[in-house]
Write a protein that holds these residues in place. Structure first.
Motif, PDB file in Angstrom:
ATOM      1  N   UNK A  25     -34.854   8.782   2.833  1.00 26.58           N
ATOM      2  CA  UNK A  25     -36.210   9.297   2.952  1.00 26.58           C
ATOM      3  C   UNK A  25     -36.577  10.018   1.664  1.00 26.58           C
ATOM      4  N   UNK A  26     -37.833   9.889   1.289  1.00 23.96           N
ATOM      5  CA  UNK A  26     -38.316  10.502   0.053  1.00 23.96           C
ATOM      6  C   UNK A  26     -38.326  12.022   0.159  1.00 23.96           C
ATOM      7  N   UNK A  27     -38.098  12.654  -0.969  1.00 23.14           N
ATOM      8  CA  UNK A  27     -38.210  14.097  -1.123  1.00 23.14           C
ATOM      9  C   UNK A  27     -39.492  14.340  -1.917  1.00 23.14           C
ATOM     10  N   UNK A  28     -40.360  15.212  -1.418  1.00 23.44           N
ATOM     11  CA  UNK A  28     -41.623  15.460  -2.101  1.00 23.44           C
ATOM     12  C   UNK A  28     -41.385  16.171  -3.429  1.00 23.44           C
ATOM     13  N   UNK A  29     -42.257  15.899  -4.371  1.00 18.57           N
ATOM     14  CA  UNK A  29     -42.223  16.579  -5.662  1.00 18.57           C
ATOM     15  C   UNK A  29     -43.583  16.492  -6.316  1.00 18.57           C
ATOM     16  N   UNK A  30     -43.803  17.385  -7.238  1.00 14.65           N
ATOM     17  CA  UNK A  30     -44.992  17.363  -8.075  1.00 14.65           C
ATOM     18  C   UNK A  30     -44.530  17.462  -9.513  1.00 14.65           C
ATOM     19  N   UNK A  31     -45.010  16.566 -10.358  1.00 11.30           N
ATOM     20  CA  UNK A  31     -44.703  16.586 -11.790  1.00 11.30           C
ATOM     21  C   UNK A  31     -46.003  16.459 -12.561  1.00 11.30           C
ATOM     22  N   UNK A  43     -48.851  12.986  -1.694  1.00 11.12           N
ATOM     23  CA  UNK A  43     -50.285  12.684  -1.719  1.00 11.12           C
ATOM     24  C   UNK A  43     -50.526  11.184  -1.872  1.00 11.12           C
ATOM     25  N   UNK A  44     -49.753  10.547  -2.748  1.00  8.48           N
ATOM     26  CA  UNK A  44     -49.902   9.101  -2.949  1.00  8.48           C
ATOM     27  C   UNK A  44     -49.413   8.320  -1.733  1.00  8.48           C
ATOM     28  N   UNK A  45     -48.290   8.729  -1.166  1.00 14.78           N
ATOM     29  CA  UNK A  45     -47.779   8.043   0.024  1.00 14.78           C
ATOM     30  C   UNK A  45     -48.742   8.201   1.193  1.00 14.78           C
ATOM     31  N   UNK A  46     -49.281   9.411   1.372  1.00 15.05           N
ATOM     32  CA  UNK A  46     -50.217   9.670   2.470  1.00 15.05           C
ATOM     33  C   UNK A  46     -51.519   8.884   2.323  1.00 15.05           C
ATOM     34  N   UNK A  47     -51.832   8.456   1.101  1.00 19.71           N
ATOM     35  CA  UNK A  47     -53.034   7.636   0.896  1.00 19.71           C
ATOM     36  C   UNK A  47     -52.743   6.149   1.129  1.00 19.71           C
ATOM     37  N   UNK A 134     -34.423   2.534 -10.484  1.00 16.25           N
ATOM     38  CA  UNK A 134     -35.804   2.278 -10.094  1.00 16.25           C
ATOM     39  C   UNK A 134     -35.830   2.131  -8.577  1.00 16.25           C
ATOM     40  N   UNK A 135     -36.608   2.997  -7.904  1.00 19.51           N
ATOM     41  CA  UNK A 135     -36.654   2.969  -6.451  1.00 19.51           C
ATOM     42  C   UNK A 135     -38.065   2.673  -5.961  1.00 19.51           C
ATOM     43  N   UNK A 136     -38.149   2.153  -4.738  1.00 20.50           N
ATOM     44  CA  UNK A 136     -39.422   1.846  -4.091  1.00 20.50           C
ATOM     45  C   UNK A 136     -39.514   2.653  -2.809  1.00 20.50           C
ATOM     46  N   UNK A 137     -40.627   3.385  -2.665  1.00 20.28           N
ATOM     47  CA  UNK A 137     -40.847   4.224  -1.489  1.00 20.28           C
ATOM     48  C   UNK A 137     -42.078   3.717  -0.753  1.00 20.28           C
ATOM     49  N   UNK A 138     -41.951   3.561   0.568  1.00 23.88           N
ATOM     50  CA  UNK A 138     -43.049   3.107   1.415  1.00 23.88           C
ATOM     51  C   UNK A 138     -43.931   4.286   1.817  1.00 23.88           C
ATOM     52  N   UNK A 139     -45.161   3.998   2.243  1.00 20.56           N
ATOM     53  CA  UNK A 139     -46.060   5.071   2.669  1.00 20.56           C
ATOM     54  C   UNK A 139     -45.495   5.952   3.795  1.00 20.56           C
ATOM     55  N   UNK A 140     -44.580   5.402   4.609  1.00 16.30           N
ATOM     56  CA  UNK A 140     -43.977   6.216   5.671  1.00 16.30           C
ATOM     57  C   UNK A 140     -42.838   7.097   5.148  1.00 16.30           C
ATOM     58  N   UNK A 141     -42.665   7.112   3.811  1.00 13.69           N
ATOM     59  CA  UNK A 141     -41.681   7.935   3.101  1.00 13.69           C
ATOM     60  C   UNK A 141     -40.254   7.390   3.141  1.00 13.69           C
ATOM     61  N   UNK A 142     -40.095   6.189   3.680  1.00 14.98           N
ATOM     62  CA  UNK A 142     -38.780   5.551   3.669  1.00 14.98           C
ATOM     63  C   UNK A 142     -38.524   4.965   2.294  1.00 14.98           C
ATOM     64  N   UNK A 143     -37.314   5.127   1.798  1.00 13.95           N
ATOM     65  CA  UNK A 143     -36.916   4.510   0.540  1.00 13.95           C
ATOM     66  C   UNK A 143     -36.466   3.084   0.868  1.00 13.95           C
TER      67      UNK A 143
END
Length: 149
Positions: A25-31, A43-47, A134-143
């Motif tokens: 599962x993705x860990x939130x971050x801001x950069x 924010x991007x996943x939630x959109x 390189x990872x891919x994360x789905x909108x439901x936050x699953x990697x």
């Protein structure tokens, strides 16, 4: 010759095994990227977007070699205007060094430096220890993919 082939396959498989996050599962971050744009993962996943994260550092030969492939995917999927958002996260460098990397290798992906953009803490949070990852994360936050490269 057969022994060399087997050793090469083994070395490649060990390298790939190390170049992954162990998270599911993705860990939130801001950069903040080197151009001053702020990016928040959730924010991007939630959109409804999928997010591809390229973990790299500027003197990494395989990272440099992966730029054309990442550029092709970035362009194919709409340069961050479509359903997939791409971002590169540097591990250890400052904005100026990452900017030079973009210039030297014609990287198109927005990039956050490790020291000034917050990238090093993201690399740590995802447990990345080999580059590139390189990872891919789905909108439901699953990697969905732990190491595409």
């Amino acid at each position: 010759m057969k022994k060399l082939y087997i050793l090469t396959l083994l070395a490649f498989s060990l390298n790939v095994a190390n170049a992954q996050t162990s998270l599911n599962q993705a860990v939130d971050f801001t950069v903040t990227d080197i151009h001053g744009n702020t990016f928040n993962l959730f924010n991007h996943l939630d959109s409804g977007k999928h997010v591809i994260i390229d973990f790299f550092f500027t003197t990494c030969g395989p990272c440099q070699a992966s730029v054309p492939t990442l550029n092709d995917a970035y362009t194919k999927y709409g340069c961050n205007t479509g359903d997939v958002f791409f971002i590169s996260i540097d591990d250890r460098n400052d904005d100026a060094t990452v900017s030079q990397y973009e210039t030297d290798f014609s990287s198109l992906l927005p990039a956050a430096s490790g020291s000034e953009g917050g990238g090093s803490s993201v690399v740590s949070a995802y447990g990345v220890s080999a580059f590139p990852t390189v990872i891919l994360i789905a909108p439901d936050r699953a990697i969905l993919e732990k190491d595409i490269y």
